[in-house]
Write an enzyme that holds these catalytic residues in place. Structure first.
Site, PDB file in Angstrom:
ATOM      1  NE  ARG A  98     -47.625  -1.515   0.151  1.00 42.54           N
ATOM      2  CZ  ARG A  98     -46.902  -0.087   0.403  1.00 42.54           C
ATOM      3  NH1 ARG A  98     -46.259   0.322  -0.060  1.00 42.54           N
ATOM      4  NH2 ARG A  98     -48.500   0.170   0.042  1.00 42.54           N
ATOM      5  CB  VAL A 129     -30.343 -10.859   1.515  1.00 43.45           C
ATOM      6  CG1 VAL A 129     -29.699 -10.540   0.170  1.00 43.45           C
ATOM      7  CG2 VAL A 129     -28.911 -11.326   2.799  1.00 43.45           C
ATOM      8  CG  ASP A 159     -28.396  -0.200  -1.693  1.00 45.31           C
ATOM      9  OD1 ASP A 159     -28.598  -0.164  -2.939  1.00 45.31           O
ATOM     10  OD2 ASP A 159     -29.023  -0.572  -0.323  1.00 45.31           O
ATOM     11  CG  HIS A 187     -32.425  -2.870   0.049  1.00 44.90           C
ATOM     12  ND1 HIS A 187     -30.956  -2.242  -1.109  1.00 44.90           N
ATOM     13  CD2 HIS A 187     -32.593  -3.400  -1.018  1.00 44.90           C
ATOM     14  CE1 HIS A 187     -31.096  -3.337  -2.148  1.00 44.90           C
ATOM     15  NE2 HIS A 187     -32.113  -4.237  -1.866  1.00 44.90           N
TER      16      HIS A 187
HETATM   17  P1  NDP Z   1     -32.047 -14.962  -5.565  1.00 41.64           P
HETATM   18  O1  NDP Z   1     -30.386 -15.592  -4.791  1.00 41.64           O
HETATM   19  O2  NDP Z   1     -31.049 -13.551  -6.625  1.00 41.64           O
HETATM   20  O3  NDP Z   1     -32.164 -13.263  -4.348  1.00 41.64           O
HETATM   21  C1  NDP Z   1     -32.325 -13.667  -3.698  1.00 41.64           C
HETATM   22  C2  NDP Z   1     -33.017 -12.287  -2.853  1.00 41.64           C
HETATM   23  O4  NDP Z   1     -32.521 -11.768  -2.064  1.00 41.64           O
HETATM   24  C3  NDP Z   1     -34.517 -12.280  -3.766  1.00 41.64           C
HETATM   25  O5  NDP Z   1     -35.382 -11.533  -2.410  1.00 41.64           O
HETATM   26  C4  NDP Z   1     -33.973 -10.498  -4.453  1.00 41.64           C
HETATM   27  O6  NDP Z   1     -34.687  -9.277  -4.264  1.00 41.64           O
HETATM   28  C5  NDP Z   1     -33.017 -10.135  -2.234  1.00 41.64           C
HETATM   29  N1  NDP Z   1     -32.031  -9.339  -2.916  1.00 41.64           N
HETATM   30  C6  NDP Z   1     -31.946  -8.199  -2.299  1.00 41.64           C
HETATM   31  N2  NDP Z   1     -30.638  -7.362  -2.837  1.00 41.64           N
HETATM   32  C7  NDP Z   1     -30.467  -8.140  -3.883  1.00 41.64           C
HETATM   33  C8  NDP Z   1     -29.349  -7.295  -4.439  1.00 41.64           C
HETATM   34  N3  NDP Z   1     -28.773  -6.295  -4.318  1.00 41.64           N
HETATM   35  N4  NDP Z   1     -29.147  -7.983  -6.050  1.00 41.64           N
HETATM   36  C9  NDP Z   1     -30.012  -9.326  -6.158  1.00 41.64           C
HETATM   37  N5  NDP Z   1     -31.284  -9.646  -5.355  1.00 41.64           N
HETATM   38  C10 NDP Z   1     -31.434  -9.383  -4.257  1.00 41.64           C
HETATM   39  O7  NDP Z   1     -32.586 -14.936  -6.228  1.00 41.64           O
HETATM   40  P2  NDP Z   1     -32.709 -16.526  -6.371  1.00 41.64           P
HETATM   41  O8  NDP Z   1     -34.649 -16.660  -7.152  1.00 41.64           O
HETATM   42  O9  NDP Z   1     -31.586 -16.734  -7.788  1.00 41.64           O
HETATM   43  O10 NDP Z   1     -32.997 -17.471  -5.495  1.00 41.64           O
HETATM   44  C11 NDP Z   1     -34.139 -17.981  -4.685  1.00 41.64           C
HETATM   45  C12 NDP Z   1     -34.295 -18.377  -3.266  1.00 41.64           C
HETATM   46  O11 NDP Z   1     -34.165 -18.864  -1.821  1.00 41.64           O
HETATM   47  C13 NDP Z   1     -34.532 -19.807  -4.161  1.00 41.64           C
HETATM   48  O12 NDP Z   1     -33.444 -21.168  -3.930  1.00 41.64           O
HETATM   49  C14 NDP Z   1     -35.916 -20.044  -3.513  1.00 41.64           C
HETATM   50  O13 NDP Z   1     -35.706 -21.694  -3.950  1.00 41.64           O
HETATM   51  C15 NDP Z   1     -35.240 -19.548  -2.035  1.00 41.64           C
HETATM   52  N6  NDP Z   1     -36.396 -19.820  -1.458  1.00 41.64           N
HETATM   53  C16 NDP Z   1     -36.664 -19.764   0.005  1.00 41.64           C
HETATM   54  C17 NDP Z   1     -37.206 -20.062   1.082  1.00 41.64           C
HETATM   55  C18 NDP Z   1     -36.687 -20.405   2.348  1.00 41.64           C
HETATM   56  O14 NDP Z   1     -35.395 -21.318   2.492  1.00 41.64           O
HETATM   57  N7  NDP Z   1     -37.557 -20.832   2.955  1.00 41.64           N
HETATM   58  C19 NDP Z   1     -38.088 -19.087   0.542  1.00 41.64           C
HETATM   59  C20 NDP Z   1     -38.661 -18.085  -0.406  1.00 41.64           C
HETATM   60  C21 NDP Z   1     -37.817 -18.755  -1.324  1.00 41.64           C
HETATM   61  P3  NDP Z   1     -35.015  -9.233  -5.742  1.00 41.64           P
HETATM   62  O15 NDP Z   1     -35.602 -10.301  -6.070  1.00 41.64           O
HETATM   63  O16 NDP Z   1     -36.394  -7.877  -5.040  1.00 41.64           O
HETATM   64  O17 NDP Z   1     -33.967  -8.449  -6.318  1.00 41.64           O
END
Ligand code: NDP
Length: 327
Positions: A98, A129, A159, A187
């Protein structure tokens, strides 16, 4: 023509981003009369993919889309922003502690909070999100001292919507017949979907479903729905998460309907025994662009224990980010 609303989406090249951007540009989030200017923020290695999404947005010829910028710099991305959807986050990977997860996200949400503080519009509204959403919102808010705390929110609307769908299916009703459902707490799997105040076409939900179904089926189904979707789909929920983000901002801007509330992670004012300052989900109404926690609800003993357990997890996350020096 009205001035476009500047909407910044982080993690724009991700799967939620892909399900979200086209609906924002079509007017689903801010309404059919509000033009939007999109700012897509990504990490450098995902900028090219975000540019591809921007090309597709152009190709939709959305009448409400006033422009798109793809950026990898937070200061530029949040300059003049009215609505920020913080989707990009560092997901938990196998074997990750964590502390590592919180550190990685501190490295994302601290600079984004600072950038929002430095340049966002006075009416900035932030929805986090990316997980752990409540604590990421807490970190961002901590680094935006000039922005009112009530502008930082975390998404529990998915949720809430999942709970509506489960209760509607069980009672053979329509989601629109249901009022006064609540998601409390974090969440995460400790969240508490509460139907003790809910009504279905005016009848108390507790008269329509048995307590065993609530304990054994309703609560765990809602809390573990994300894992069930991954199992079935082979990928995490994306369209439903994007839809919930649209719903959250739409309700924030246009208000809750009369005689109902929704759920959102907001900064606690100490209501319901949730320590002040924590970002926790509550029953909330929205009026005039501001959330208010629904006051004075009776909380029965079983609900109290579940809320306390989820809030304890939020307290632990707060202690962990403090210990890591992230706030
Ligand atoms: P997603 O678009 O699927 O998910 C993005 C985030 O939303 C994750 O943290 C995910 O958490 C969260 N989340 C919240 N609720 C939900 C839900 N109900 N179902 C699924 N996800 C949920 O992730 P990808 O990996 O496809 O895309 C992430 C993007 O973010 C990448 O393109 C990466 O490059 C970018 N990124 C950009 C940053 C920035 O702009 N500075 C920083 C970091 C990343 P969980 O993983 O716990 O499901």
């Amino acid at each position: 023509d009205p001035t476009p609303v500047v909407v910044t989406v982080t993690g724009a090249a991700g799967q939620i981003g892909y399900a979200l951007l086209f609906r924002i540009a079509s007017g689903a989030m801010l309404g059919p009369d509000t033009p939007v200017r999109l700012r897509l923020l990504e990490v450098p290695q995902a900028v090219q993919a975000a540019e591809g999404t921007a090309m597709e947005l152009d190709d939709c010829a959305f009448p409400l889309l006033a422009g798109i910028d793809v950026l990898d710099d937070a200061r530029a991305a949040f300059d003049g922003t009215n609505v920020a959807l913080l989707v990009g986050a560092r997901p938990r990977t196998a074997g990750m502690e964590r502390g590592d997860l919180l550190s990685a996200n501190g490295g994302i949400f601290k600079p984004q909070g600072e950038a929002i503080n430095a340049g966002a519009a006075d009416d900035i509204k932030v929805l986090v999100v990316g997980n752990p959403a409540n604590t990421n919102a807490y970190i961002a808010a901590a680094h935006a001292p000039d922005v009112p705390k009530d502008r930082f929110t975390a998404m529990t609307r998915l949720d809430h919507n999942r709970a509506l769908a489960q209760l509607a299916a069980r009672t053979g009703s329509h989601v629109d017949d249901i009022r006064h459902l609540t998601i409390w707490g974090n969440h995460s799997a400790t969240q508490y979907p509460d139907l003790t105040h809910a009504t279905v076409r005016g009848t108390a939900a507790t008269e329509l479903v048995d307590p065993e179904w609530v304990e054994r089926t309703f609560i765990p189904t809602v809390a573990k729905r994300g894992a069930a979707i991954i199992e079935a789909r082979g990928a995490s929920s994306a369209a439903s998460a994007a839809n919930a983000a649209i719903d959250h901002v739409h309700t924030w801007v246009t208000g809750t309907r009369a005689d109902d509330w929704t759920s959102a992670g907001v900064v606690s004012d100490g209501s319901y025994g949730v320590p002040e300052g924590l970002v926790s989900s509550f029953p909330v109404t929205s009026t005039g662009g501001a959330w208010a926690i629904v006051p004075g609800l009776e909380v029965d003993e079983a609900s109290r224990a579940r809320i306390d357990a989820s809030v304890a997890e939020l307290v632990e996350e707060r202690e962990a980010v403090r210990a890591l020096g992230l706030v």
